[in-house]
Write a protein that holds these residues in place. Structure first.
Motif, PDB file in Angstrom:
ATOM      1  N   ASP A   1       0.579  -1.277  -0.259  1.00 44.05           N
ATOM      2  CA  ASP A   1       0.128   0.163   0.133  1.00 44.05           C
ATOM      3  C   ASP A   1       0.709   1.344  -0.208  1.00 44.05           C
ATOM      4  O   ASP A   1       0.404   2.241   0.649  1.00 44.05           O
ATOM      5  CB  ASP A   1      -0.870   0.166   1.457  1.00 44.05           C
ATOM      6  CG  ASP A   1      -1.287  -1.398   1.654  1.00 44.05           C
ATOM      7  OD1 ASP A   1      -2.014  -1.761  -0.263  1.00 44.05           O
ATOM      8  OD2 ASP A   1      -2.130  -1.481   2.209  1.00 44.05           O
ATOM      9  N   GLY A   2       1.970   1.259  -1.097  1.00 42.33           N
ATOM     10  CA  GLY A   2       3.028   2.086  -0.669  1.00 42.33           C
ATOM     11  C   GLY A   2       3.660   2.725   0.133  1.00 42.33           C
ATOM     12  O   GLY A   2       4.591   3.577   0.104  1.00 42.33           O
ATOM     13  N   LYS A   3       3.830   1.749   0.832  1.00 40.52           N
ATOM     14  CA  LYS A   3       4.133   2.008   1.965  1.00 40.52           C
ATOM     15  C   LYS A   3       5.586   0.832   2.409  1.00 40.52           C
ATOM     16  O   LYS A   3       5.385  -0.560   2.249  1.00 40.52           O
ATOM     17  CB  LYS A   3       4.051   2.469   3.500  1.00 40.52           C
ATOM     18  CG  LYS A   3       4.879   2.410   4.601  1.00 40.52           C
ATOM     19  CD  LYS A   3       4.605   2.937   6.305  1.00 40.52           C
ATOM     20  CE  LYS A   3       4.594   2.990   6.729  1.00 40.52           C
ATOM     21  NZ  LYS A   3       3.902   3.768   8.726  1.00 40.52           N
ATOM     22  N   LEU A   4       7.062   1.400   2.752  1.00 46.45           N
ATOM     23  CA  LEU A   4       7.856  -0.016   2.878  1.00 46.45           C
ATOM     24  C   LEU A   4       7.654  -0.618   4.253  1.00 46.45           C
ATOM     25  O   LEU A   4       7.907   0.035   5.712  1.00 46.45           O
ATOM     26  CB  LEU A   4       9.166   0.247   2.383  1.00 46.45           C
ATOM     27  CG  LEU A   4       9.139   0.865   1.725  1.00 46.45           C
ATOM     28  CD1 LEU A   4      11.664   0.997   1.539  1.00 46.45           C
ATOM     29  CD2 LEU A   4       9.932  -0.251   0.403  1.00 46.45           C
ATOM     30  N   ARG A   5       6.797  -1.763   4.589  1.00 41.84           N
ATOM     31  CA  ARG A   5       7.123  -2.749   5.767  1.00 41.84           C
ATOM     32  C   ARG A   5       8.750  -3.450   5.745  1.00 41.84           C
ATOM     33  O   ARG A   5       8.675  -4.165   4.976  1.00 41.84           O
ATOM     34  CB  ARG A   5       5.730  -3.762   4.925  1.00 41.84           C
ATOM     35  CG  ARG A   5       4.829  -2.812   5.147  1.00 41.84           C
ATOM     36  CD  ARG A   5       3.923  -1.915   5.825  1.00 41.84           C
ATOM     37  NE  ARG A   5       2.805  -1.863   5.727  1.00 41.84           N
ATOM     38  CZ  ARG A   5       2.003  -0.787   6.722  1.00 41.84           C
ATOM     39  NH1 ARG A   5       2.535  -0.360   7.684  1.00 41.84           N
ATOM     40  NH2 ARG A   5       0.747  -0.475   5.729  1.00 41.84           N
ATOM     41  N   PRO A   6       9.303  -3.815   7.313  1.00 37.82           N
ATOM     42  CA  PRO A   6      10.111  -4.084   7.293  1.00 37.82           C
ATOM     43  C   PRO A   6       9.958  -5.927   7.675  1.00 37.82           C
ATOM     44  O   PRO A   6       8.894  -6.564   8.145  1.00 37.82           O
ATOM     45  CB  PRO A   6      10.652  -4.022   8.895  1.00 37.82           C
ATOM     46  CG  PRO A   6       9.134  -3.737   9.497  1.00 37.82           C
ATOM     47  CD  PRO A   6       8.808  -2.812   8.794  1.00 37.82           C
ATOM     48  N   LEU A   7      11.331  -6.782   6.865  1.00 38.38           N
ATOM     49  CA  LEU A   7      10.868  -8.394   6.715  1.00 38.38           C
ATOM     50  C   LEU A   7      12.033  -8.649   7.623  1.00 38.38           C
ATOM     51  O   LEU A   7      11.613  -8.201   9.029  1.00 38.38           O
ATOM     52  CB  LEU A   7      10.995  -8.636   5.107  1.00 38.38           C
ATOM     53  CG  LEU A   7       9.972  -8.514   4.391  1.00 38.38           C
ATOM     54  CD1 LEU A   7      10.200  -8.552   2.842  1.00 38.38           C
ATOM     55  CD2 LEU A   7       8.745  -8.975   4.867  1.00 38.38           C
TER      56      LEU A   7
ATOM     57  N   ARG B   1       3.692 -11.405   2.351  1.00 32.66           N
ATOM     58  CA  ARG B   1       2.867  -9.707   2.718  1.00 32.66           C
ATOM     59  C   ARG B   1       1.825  -9.753   2.035  1.00 32.66           C
ATOM     60  O   ARG B   1       2.096  -9.969   0.869  1.00 32.66           O
ATOM     61  CB  ARG B   1       3.705  -8.488   3.028  1.00 32.66           C
ATOM     62  CG  ARG B   1       4.904  -8.377   4.535  1.00 32.66           C
ATOM     63  CD  ARG B   1       3.824  -8.822   5.663  1.00 32.66           C
ATOM     64  NE  ARG B   1       4.663  -8.405   7.003  1.00 32.66           N
ATOM     65  CZ  ARG B   1       5.095  -7.013   7.542  1.00 32.66           C
ATOM     66  NH1 ARG B   1       4.614  -5.805   6.382  1.00 32.66           N
ATOM     67  NH2 ARG B   1       5.987  -6.750   8.464  1.00 32.66           N
ATOM     68  N   GLU B   2       0.937  -9.881   2.647  1.00 30.85           N
ATOM     69  CA  GLU B   2      -0.822  -9.874   1.454  1.00 30.85           C
ATOM     70  C   GLU B   2       0.095  -8.016   0.373  1.00 30.85           C
ATOM     71  O   GLU B   2       0.125  -7.326   0.822  1.00 30.85           O
ATOM     72  CB  GLU B   2      -1.126  -9.924   2.328  1.00 30.85           C
ATOM     73  CG  GLU B   2      -1.985 -11.369   2.975  1.00 30.85           C
ATOM     74  CD  GLU B   2      -2.251 -12.235   2.167  1.00 30.85           C
ATOM     75  OE1 GLU B   2      -2.801 -11.720   0.071  1.00 30.85           O
ATOM     76  OE2 GLU B   2      -3.284 -13.386   1.971  1.00 30.85           O
ATOM     77  N   ARG B   3      -0.510  -8.581  -0.921  1.00 28.05           N
ATOM     78  CA  ARG B   3      -0.420  -7.309  -1.433  1.00 28.05           C
ATOM     79  C   ARG B   3       0.792  -6.749  -1.775  1.00 28.05           C
ATOM     80  O   ARG B   3       1.030  -5.452  -1.785  1.00 28.05           O
ATOM     81  CB  ARG B   3      -1.827  -5.933  -1.221  1.00 28.05           C
ATOM     82  CG  ARG B   3      -2.888  -6.586  -0.888  1.00 28.05           C
ATOM     83  CD  ARG B   3      -4.348  -5.161  -0.811  1.00 28.05           C
ATOM     84  NE  ARG B   3      -3.116  -4.869   0.882  1.00 28.05           N
ATOM     85  CZ  ARG B   3      -3.710  -5.156   1.880  1.00 28.05           C
ATOM     86  NH1 ARG B   3      -3.654  -5.651   1.964  1.00 28.05           N
ATOM     87  NH2 ARG B   3      -3.041  -4.288   2.659  1.00 28.05           N
ATOM     88  N   MET B   4       1.889  -7.260  -1.925  1.00 22.88           N
ATOM     89  CA  MET B   4       3.195  -7.199  -2.034  1.00 22.88           C
ATOM     90  C   MET B   4       3.531  -6.406  -3.154  1.00 22.88           C
ATOM     91  O   MET B   4       3.350  -6.954  -4.491  1.00 22.88           O
ATOM     92  CB  MET B   4       4.255  -7.465  -1.882  1.00 22.88           C
ATOM     93  CG  MET B   4       4.401  -8.513   0.057  1.00 22.88           C
ATOM     94  SD  MET B   4       6.120  -8.904  -0.214  1.00 22.88           S
ATOM     95  CE  MET B   4       5.401 -10.675  -0.969  1.00 22.88           C
TER      96      MET B   4
END
Length: 254
Positions: free
Chosen positions: A202-208, A224-227
């Motif tokens: 959703d336009g934002k970087l999420r940490p893995l 992650r869903e919707r990557m």
């Protein structure tokens, strides 16, 4: 509860030990379990108390006249003649020999018990290794099936000018919701820096995960869903919770 403890408590060794009908080897085994496992000791104490309560409930006091009769019998009994000294010497010799033989048997039993414990420990370790190997094999089979599935998408990732030698392959399977990366080359960083993976959602970087070389090079990363893309950044040691596009050294869009 330990499977060995469960099996032991389901048997009758503990009850027979309380009744005094176990062999010396069985008695040593019971005492070993009582000393090593709190669950066995607790059950032993409970059984012992129940046995004492049962005995007390059926106890009958001896008649007073029985005591008087016994005392009269003792007073009326003539003294035995003195035993010849040589008989006493022989008896002492027999006792010493018997004690020595008993000690030898006890020592052998102790050695057998130790061997038995070591054998059981080895069996437990072997069983754990078999389970661990089976789980590892299942994991490898699962990875193989996913990597070779027609639903799995393969993406090549290379580093920019800040990490020129970085190279890896990303595998994403939206159906199984699994994702892996195969690290081909990962340039060394200073000790206070690490590579970190991010998913754009959703336009934002999420940490893995923190990215590092492994002995198999293939690493599973959280799906992650919707990557929309996978990204790699250089972060301070320990990783970060947030980052910016300027920190990205490698990126692949889906």
């Amino acid at each position: 509860m330990n499977q060995r403890v469960t099996t032991f408590l389901e048997g009758d060794l503990l009850e027979r030990y309380l009744m005094g009908t176990t062999s010396p080897i069985e008695s040593q085994e019971v005492e070993h379990y009582i000393a090593k496992y709190p669950e066995v000791k607790e059950t032993y104490n409970e059984l012992q108390k129940n046995l004492e309560d049962y005995a007390s409930s059926y106890a009958v006091a001896a008649p007073e006249e029985l005591k008087t009769s016994i005392m009269k019998s003792i007073k009326a009994k003539p003294k035995k003649e003195r035993i010849f000294p040589w008989i006493a010497v022989v008896a002492c010799g027999v006792a010493v020999i018997f004690s020595f033989v008993t000690y030898l048997f006890w020592d052998q039993n102790q050695a057998l018990m130790e061997d038995r414990y070591v054998y059981n420990e080895l069996l437990e370790q072997l069983s754990d290794d078999i389970v661990s190997n089976r789980e590892s094999l299942q994991s490898v089979e699962e990875q193989f099936m996913i990597l070779n599935s027609t639903e799995t998408q393969k993406y090549i990732m290379r580093g920019n000018t800040r990490a020129r030698k970085l190279e890896m392959v990303a595998y994403v399977n939206e159906l199984e919701k699994k994702s892996y990366v195969n690290v081909v080359a990962l340039p060394e960083l200073p000790d206070d820096q690490v590579y970190q993976m991010w998913a754009e959602v959703d336009g934002k970087l999420r940490p893995l995960d923190i990215l590092k070389m492994s002995k198999d090079n293939l690493v599973e990363i959280p799906y992650r869903e919707r990557m929309a893309s996978l990204n790699i950044t250089i972060e301070p040691k320990g990783g970060s919770k947030e980052t910016t596009e300027e920190s990205v050294v490698s990126k692949v869009s889906f």
